[in-house]
Write an enzyme that holds these catalytic residues in place. Structure first.
Site, PDB file in Angstrom:
ATOM      1  N   HIS A 180      72.625  17.612  81.299  1.00 23.68           N
ATOM      2  CA  HIS A 180      72.450  18.834  80.539  1.00 23.68           C
ATOM      3  C   HIS A 180      73.732  19.659  80.460  1.00 23.68           C
ATOM      4  CE1 HIS A 180      68.174  17.924  81.381  1.00 23.68           C
ATOM      5  NE2 HIS A 180      67.940  18.607  80.288  1.00 23.68           N
ATOM      6  N   GLY A 181      74.638  19.460  81.393  1.00 29.85           N
ATOM      7  CA  GLY A 181      75.890  20.208  81.377  1.00 29.85           C
ATOM      8  C   GLY A 181      76.622  20.100  82.701  1.00 29.85           C
TER       9      GLY A 181
END
Length: 237
Positions: A180-181
């Protein structure tokens, strides 16, 4: 098995699944693209698509976007929140995230229906879950499938003993967090979800049972805490 360029190019560029849509796999999409029966207009599918788009827009614009204002206000001033404001902020973001994401998903699936293309479901009332394994059977279903098939099973899954199974669960969700990051907040979110699944697995092996309301309360509150990790800018407050 299908290696034709045009169907594959359509698979990777099919716009309903690109932005916030379910993670669709090649084997479940390409056969639909080359099915000539799906090239004909289907009024029933078109109506289903319109309904899903309308429902998704309502979730996104009416519910999620209004909750977002309150959640953002709370997280931006976390240091000064009182007890009730903190709880409202936490729950507000939890429901904002669900209605936002599931709204996008409904719209993506609806657009697919309008083209006679069936995109896989992505949410199944996750906040009704009574254990943490069930959460990930209901929340972002296609991500859970992706993590299981492409990370957890290649790592060894549950084939090499209990300790290795727990490690594989933890690593799978840490990697899922990083997907997701690249931030420590996502790493912590992933680690907590892996921990939740580990605890559920240990509890299940004891053979003990608890009342459904207690089970739901524990599951839902732990999920809320993980979403705080997801949303928070830092942990100094």
């Amino acid at each position: 098995a299908e290696n034709s360029l045009i169907p594959y190019a359509l698979f990777v560029s099919f716009f309903p699944k690109i932005i916030q849509g379910p993670i669709a796999l090649q084997w479940e999409m390409v056969p639909q693209f080359i099915d000539k029966a799906k090239s004909r207009f289907d009024s029933e599918n078109f109506a289903k698509g319109l309904f899903l788009i309308a429902m998704g827009l309502f979730k996104k614009l009416v519910i999620a976007d209004n909750l977002a204002v309150w959640a953002a206000q709370g997280y931006d001033h976390a240091q000064v929140l009182n007890f009730f404001e903190a709880w409202f902020t936490m729950l507000g973001y939890t429901f904002q995230l669900y209605f936002d994401f599931s709204g996008y998903t409904d719209m993506a699936i609806g657009v697919g229906y309008m083209f006679n293309i069936r995109i896989p479901d992505n949410f199944n009332s996750p906040y009704k879950s009574l254990n943490y394994q069930d959460v990930w059977r209901r929340w972002h279903i296609t991500l859970g499938r992706f993590l299981r098939e492409y990370i957890y099973i290649p790592l060894g899954g549950s084939r090499h003993g209990e300790l290795r199974t727990y490690l594989n669960l933890l690593l799978t969700f840490i990697i899922g967090g990083l997907w997701h990051g690249a931030a420590w907040t996502f790493v912590l979110w992933g680690a907590m979800n892996g921990l939740g699944l580990m605890v559920h697995r240990i509890w299940r092996k004891t053979g003990l049972r608890m009342h459904w309301l207690i089970a739901w309360s524990i599951t839902f509150m732990f999920w809320n805490i993980t979403e705080v990790m997801w949303r928070a800018v830092n942990y100094k407050a």
